[in-house]
Design an enzyme around this catalytic site. Sequence first.
Site, PDB file in Angstrom:
ATOM      1  N   ASP A  11       0.862  -1.193   0.000  1.00  8.74           N
ATOM      2  CA  ASP A  11       0.000   0.000   0.000  1.00  8.74           C
ATOM      3  C   ASP A  11       0.893   1.236   0.000  1.00  8.74           C
ATOM      4  O   ASP A  11       2.075   1.165   0.350  1.00  8.74           O
ATOM      5  CB  ASP A  11      -0.916   0.029   1.229  1.00  8.74           C
ATOM      6  CG  ASP A  11      -1.871   1.218   1.204  1.00  8.74           C
ATOM      7  OD1 ASP A  11      -2.520   1.440   0.164  1.00  8.74           O
ATOM      8  OD2 ASP A  11      -1.958   1.952   2.211  1.00  8.74           O
ATOM      9  N   CYS A  74      -4.179  -1.490  -2.365  1.00  6.71           N
ATOM     10  CA  CYS A  74      -4.333  -0.042  -2.522  1.00  6.71           C
ATOM     11  C   CYS A  74      -5.147   0.175  -3.789  1.00  6.71           C
ATOM     12  O   CYS A  74      -4.747  -0.298  -4.871  1.00  6.71           O
ATOM     13  CB  CYS A  74      -2.945   0.583  -2.655  1.00  6.71           C
ATOM     14  SG  CYS A  74      -2.946   2.339  -3.063  1.00  6.71           S
ATOM     15  N   CYS A 194     -11.219   2.657  -0.783  1.00  9.15           N
ATOM     16  CA  CYS A 194      -9.858   3.048  -0.420  1.00  9.15           C
ATOM     17  C   CYS A 194      -9.547   2.270   0.843  1.00  9.15           C
ATOM     18  O   CYS A 194     -10.368   2.245   1.773  1.00  9.15           O
ATOM     19  CB  CYS A 194      -9.763   4.548  -0.166  1.00  9.15           C
ATOM     20  SG  CYS A 194      -8.167   5.032   0.532  1.00  9.15           S
ATOM     21  N   HIS A 196      -7.695   2.814   3.224  1.00  8.75           N
ATOM     22  CA  HIS A 196      -7.578   3.608   4.458  1.00  8.75           C
ATOM     23  C   HIS A 196      -8.945   3.836   5.131  1.00  8.75           C
ATOM     24  O   HIS A 196      -9.017   4.060   6.337  1.00  8.75           O
ATOM     25  CB  HIS A 196      -7.011   4.992   4.150  1.00  8.75           C
ATOM     26  CG  HIS A 196      -5.532   5.043   3.964  1.00  8.75           C
ATOM     27  ND1 HIS A 196      -4.899   4.468   2.897  1.00  8.75           N
ATOM     28  CD2 HIS A 196      -4.555   5.616   4.712  1.00  8.75           C
ATOM     29  CE1 HIS A 196      -3.588   4.697   2.989  1.00  8.75           C
ATOM     30  NE2 HIS A 196      -3.359   5.395   4.091  1.00  8.75           N
TER      31      HIS A 196
HETATM   32  N1  DGL Z   1      -5.014   3.223   0.546  1.00  7.02           N
HETATM   33  C1  DGL Z   1      -4.965   3.707  -0.775  1.00  7.02           C
HETATM   34  C2  DGL Z   1      -6.168   3.302  -1.603  1.00  7.02           C
HETATM   35  O1  DGL Z   1      -6.746   2.283  -1.331  1.00  7.02           O
HETATM   36  C3  DGL Z   1      -4.756   5.136  -1.009  1.00  7.02           C
HETATM   37  C4  DGL Z   1      -4.116   6.036  -0.410  1.00  7.02           C
HETATM   38  C5  DGL Z   1      -3.351   7.159  -0.957  1.00  7.02           C
HETATM   39  O2  DGL Z   1      -3.921   8.163  -1.384  1.00  7.02           O
HETATM   40  O3  DGL Z   1      -2.159   7.001  -0.900  1.00  7.02           O
HETATM   41  O4  DGL Z   1      -6.544   3.971  -2.523  1.00  7.02           O
END
Ligand code: DGL
Length: 278
Positions: A11, A74, A194, A196
């Site tokens: 990620d 990610c 996402c 996160h």
């Molecule tokens: N965790 C990432 C995703 O799933 C994104 C994060 C980022 O903007 O770096 O898109």
Amino acid sequence: MQKKGAIGIFDSGYGGLTILKEIVQILPEYNYIYLGDNARAPYGSRSFDTVYRYTWEAVQWFFEQGCTLVILACNTASAKALRTIQQNNLPLLNDKHKRVLGVIRPTAEVIGNYTNSKHIGILGTTGTIQSNSYLLEIEKFFPSVNVYQQACPLWVPLIENNEHLTKGADYFVKKYIDQLMEQSANIDTLLLACTHYPLLLDKISNHTPADIKIITQGNIVALSLKDYLQRHPAIEELCIKNQTIQFYTTDNAALFNTQAAIFWNNKIESKQINLSAF
Ligand code: DGL
């Protein structure tokens, strides 16, 4: 003979830990290597070329660690780098066992099953939303489902800076959800596209009408990986099963250990690596 290795989980930062957690629940027997490119996160607002270049550097690093299978945990990297890596880079390696998978396709394959109204809202980074990857992939599996998208550019920075539980964060959580919901009164399912965003789940739930389902990806991706390993025994055999997890970051290891604790229940001892050699 082909060497065995851990399964790589990548990620831009900490978000992939929400995916790794679910993978370990469902597939505890394997070895895993997690890499967060924290020094260059967030990826969400970066160009296609940059996200591709960063992601390919990371994938090459995983291969050097002996990984056969790498999961881009990610959405942004999956949206902007996965196809080029699969189509252009992997064939040049002359090693049919090296595989890279993402999180968008497995999610698109099942997300239509969650909606009754056939109206789904997608929340993601600017990169993921602008790529239209979810629109295109969901259309393949569920052509009758209507997809609405909303970029949430400030959510990842709030999380990476540990500001996501503060009162101030509510303003931006509500703002993007309202913008999405204004696109259609029929949305009955929200996808957090996402890795996160599960960290913001409480606040997202508070600002979303109670009758709307909120879907996170961890379990979906973990079940899809299980299925993939069953369908690809030659790849599965190359994945070591000693139940170890190693953590790496491209930024400061002590900082990673502290911040990652928000995403991970146990203590983390990470190591710092440098991707610029790749
Ligand atoms: N965790 C990432 C995703 O799933 C994104 C994060 C980022 O903007 O770096 O898109």
